[in-house]
Scaffold this motif. Sequence first.
Motif, PDB file in Angstrom:
ATOM      1  N   UNK A 106       6.012  12.036 118.532  1.00  0.00           N
ATOM      2  CA  UNK A 106       4.689  11.954 118.535  1.00  0.00           C
ATOM      3  C   UNK A 106       3.834  12.730 117.273  1.00  0.00           C
ATOM      4  N   UNK A 107       3.204  12.036 116.717  1.00  0.00           N
ATOM      5  CA  UNK A 107       2.484  12.632 115.605  1.00  0.00           C
ATOM      6  C   UNK A 107       0.893  12.645 115.537  1.00  0.00           C
ATOM      7  N   UNK A 108       0.359  13.736 115.344  1.00  0.00           N
ATOM      8  CA  UNK A 108      -1.013  13.845 115.402  1.00  0.00           C
ATOM      9  C   UNK A 108      -1.290  14.436 113.959  1.00  0.00           C
ATOM     10  N   UNK A 109      -2.449  13.749 113.273  1.00  0.00           N
ATOM     11  CA  UNK A 109      -2.892  14.343 112.054  1.00  0.00           C
ATOM     12  C   UNK A 109      -4.367  14.718 111.910  1.00  0.00           C
ATOM     13  N   UNK A 110      -4.765  15.949 111.669  1.00  0.00           N
ATOM     14  CA  UNK A 110      -6.191  16.362 111.679  1.00  0.00           C
ATOM     15  C   UNK A 110      -6.339  16.870 110.210  1.00  0.00           C
ATOM     16  N   UNK A 111      -7.602  16.612 109.715  1.00  0.00           N
ATOM     17  CA  UNK A 111      -7.912  17.087 108.361  1.00  0.00           C
ATOM     18  C   UNK A 111      -9.537  17.716 108.800  1.00  0.00           C
ATOM     19  N   UNK A 112      -9.604  18.879 107.933  1.00  0.00           N
ATOM     20  CA  UNK A 112     -10.897  19.868 108.156  1.00  0.00           C
ATOM     21  C   UNK A 112     -11.121  20.627 107.151  1.00  0.00           C
ATOM     22  N   UNK A 113     -12.478  20.750 106.491  1.00  0.00           N
ATOM     23  CA  UNK A 113     -12.829  21.406 105.594  1.00  0.00           C
ATOM     24  C   UNK A 113     -13.978  22.535 106.080  1.00  0.00           C
ATOM     25  N   UNK A 114     -13.886  22.845 107.166  1.00  0.00           N
ATOM     26  CA  UNK A 114     -14.836  23.737 107.758  1.00  0.00           C
ATOM     27  C   UNK A 114     -14.239  24.405 108.967  1.00  0.00           C
ATOM     28  N   UNK A 115     -14.676  25.549 109.591  1.00  0.00           N
ATOM     29  CA  UNK A 115     -14.203  25.825 110.791  1.00  0.00           C
ATOM     30  C   UNK A 115     -15.509  25.900 111.667  1.00  0.00           C
ATOM     31  N   UNK A 116     -14.771  25.782 112.955  1.00  0.00           N
ATOM     32  CA  UNK A 116     -15.864  25.499 114.494  1.00  0.00           C
ATOM     33  C   UNK A 116     -16.351  26.943 114.661  1.00  0.00           C
ATOM     34  N   UNK A 117     -17.246  26.839 115.725  1.00  0.00           N
ATOM     35  CA  UNK A 117     -17.735  28.072 116.261  1.00  0.00           C
ATOM     36  C   UNK A 117     -16.670  28.752 117.245  1.00  0.00           C
ATOM     37  N   UNK A 118     -15.845  28.237 117.584  1.00  0.00           N
ATOM     38  CA  UNK A 118     -14.674  28.514 118.638  1.00  0.00           C
ATOM     39  C   UNK A 118     -13.709  29.337 118.305  1.00  0.00           C
ATOM     40  N   UNK A 119     -13.429  29.585 116.791  1.00  0.00           N
ATOM     41  CA  UNK A 119     -12.198  30.261 116.181  1.00  0.00           C
ATOM     42  C   UNK A 119     -12.601  31.336 115.436  1.00  0.00           C
ATOM     43  N   UNK A 120     -11.920  32.471 115.327  1.00  0.00           N
ATOM     44  CA  UNK A 120     -11.957  33.661 114.283  1.00  0.00           C
ATOM     45  C   UNK A 120     -10.679  33.856 113.988  1.00  0.00           C
ATOM     46  N   UNK A 121     -10.566  34.357 112.571  1.00  0.00           N
ATOM     47  CA  UNK A 121      -9.301  34.842 112.122  1.00  0.00           C
ATOM     48  C   UNK A 121      -9.424  36.184 111.533  1.00  0.00           C
ATOM     49  N   UNK A 122      -8.166  36.796 111.410  1.00  0.00           N
ATOM     50  CA  UNK A 122      -8.090  38.093 110.810  1.00  0.00           C
ATOM     51  C   UNK A 122      -7.356  37.826 109.604  1.00  0.00           C
ATOM     52  N   UNK A 123      -7.567  39.232 108.793  1.00  0.00           N
ATOM     53  CA  UNK A 123      -7.029  39.177 107.405  1.00  0.00           C
ATOM     54  C   UNK A 123      -5.360  38.992 107.235  1.00  0.00           C
TER      55      UNK A 123
END
Length: 286
Positions: free
Chosen positions: A65-82
């Motif tokens: 089963x394969x799924x491909x996602x492409x994105x160039x910006x981040x949604x309001x529901x995600x945050x990341x650390x350094x």
Amino acid sequence: MATLKGLTQWECLLLNLGCWQGSFTRLSPQGELREDIKSETILEGLDSNKTIQQTIRQFYPDRTQEKVLTYSSLGRNILLFENGAFSQGSIQLGFQSEFGAEFGLIDRTRRLRLVQLFNKEGNLDSLTLIREHLPESNIPERPPLKLESLLGHWQGEAITIYPDWRSEIYPTASTWSQQDRQVSMTLRMGSDPSIPAITSIATIHDSNPNILNFEPSLMSGDLSIQTLFLPDGSSSTSPTHLKLGQPFRLAASWLVQPDLHQRVIRSYNAKGEWIGLTFVAEQKIT
């Protein structure tokens, strides 16, 4: 774009690039195995890393089963650390709607992700533990987490990022102790000695030593909080049932080394609104 110690959120996401090979292990809320599917998640940068393409392959016995996602910006529901750690998920607890969150932690060539899902009634419905490594990795998987590995005194640092990208850093100290089937965890966050430490009391489950059931406290109100010890030195902490009117936290942890423990904590207020994400790294001192 907001920065975190010099890195933008997008640059933090780029730390997750690579071909991550492993498995999706789906579990019941009590840690019972439901399904284990080999997987490959490829995150690659396109257009000088301005765009990311994510390819997820799951290898079932009779099909891929394969799924491909492409994105160039981040949604309001995600945050990341350094360091590449992150969490994404629901930003609002609603009535009769599914709710959930994903947590991610990285240690060099290994990555660990955890997904917590709640059904429309607010009950913890399933967990998915995703253990991954890069093809060149020679770091072995950790043993399943045990309470004995957490006992003792820990000190470290936490950083909290808010949905508007404000952030703050503060010291932490925690102590785990055990007496028979009762477990005590005392946590101090911040350097102000006038702020009292918070102590949480848990009982080891009667028939499953991998489950800690915490008593009601100032932090949890009347919610039933459970910590479940999992493979690869990881754990999942959350209420077993969510309801509006009571703040709550969802968390995943990883014992990266015997003396290094990391946690990602997603916090919600009494209105069910997502209010912040915290990364904690603590070293064992005794």
